[in-house]
Design an enzyme around this catalytic site. Structure first.
Site, mmCIF file in Angstrom:
data_model
loop_
_atom_site.group_PDB
_atom_site.id
_atom_site.type_symbol
_atom_site.label_atom_id
_atom_site.label_comp_id
_atom_site.label_asym_id
_atom_site.label_seq_id
_atom_site.Cartn_x
_atom_site.Cartn_y
_atom_site.Cartn_z
ATOM 1 N N GLN A 93 0.840 -1.205 0.000
ATOM 2 C CA GLN A 93 0.000 0.000 0.000
ATOM 3 C C GLN A 93 0.872 1.251 0.000
ATOM 4 O O GLN A 93 0.722 2.131 0.828
ATOM 5 C CB GLN A 93 -0.953 -0.013 1.195
ATOM 6 C CG GLN A 93 -1.807 -1.244 1.330
ATOM 7 C CD GLN A 93 -2.638 -1.583 0.114
ATOM 8 O OE1 GLN A 93 -2.170 -2.243 -0.784
ATOM 9 N NE2 GLN A 93 -3.876 -1.142 0.078
ATOM 10 N N PHE A 94 1.766 1.342 -0.952
ATOM 11 C CA PHE A 94 2.808 2.356 -0.982
ATOM 12 C C PHE A 94 2.336 3.735 -1.397
ATOM 13 O O PHE A 94 3.072 4.692 -1.272
ATOM 14 C CB PHE A 94 3.947 1.920 -1.907
ATOM 15 C CG PHE A 94 3.492 1.630 -3.303
ATOM 16 C CD1 PHE A 94 3.503 2.619 -4.253
ATOM 17 C CD2 PHE A 94 3.029 0.366 -3.642
ATOM 18 C CE1 PHE A 94 3.072 2.359 -5.532
ATOM 19 C CE2 PHE A 94 2.604 0.098 -4.916
ATOM 20 C CZ PHE A 94 2.620 1.097 -5.872
ATOM 21 N N THR A 95 1.128 3.846 -1.909
ATOM 22 C CA THR A 95 0.671 5.161 -2.395
ATOM 23 C C THR A 95 0.245 6.084 -1.295
ATOM 24 O O THR A 95 -0.128 5.702 -0.229
ATOM 25 C CB THR A 95 -0.493 4.983 -3.380
ATOM 26 O OG1 THR A 95 -1.538 4.276 -2.732
ATOM 27 C CG2 THR A 95 -0.045 4.249 -4.617
#
Length: 80
Positions: A78-80
């Site tokens: 969930q890097f955003t």
């Protein structure tokens, strides 16, 4: 489930200036998980990433996986 994969010499993740994850030579995986993705999807993707032939052998051919090289993998979900 989607993944962006990059070969790295080193990678790290910092939150508020504090390093919370790091790896040496190997792979950086930016992972996106959505509703409806199952554990089986994660297992299948992990197996594919581990077997991707992204590293050179002694002859310069890209036919070695991170498992073959003993490299490390840093997964950032969930890097955003």
């Amino acid at each position: 489930m989607r993944a962006v994969i990059q070969r790295v010499m080193a990678a790290s993740v910092a939150v508020d200036g504090l390093v919370v994850g790091a790896c040496g030579p190997g792979l950086l995986v930016l992972l996106g998980v959505a509703d409806g993705d199952a554990n089986a999807d994660a297992d299948r993707l992990a197996g594919k990433v581990a077997r991707l032939r992204l590293f050179e052998n002694d002859e310069g051919k890209f036919d070695r996986a991170v498992l073959d090289t003993g490299g490390e993998v840093l997964v950032v979900s969930q890097f955003t």
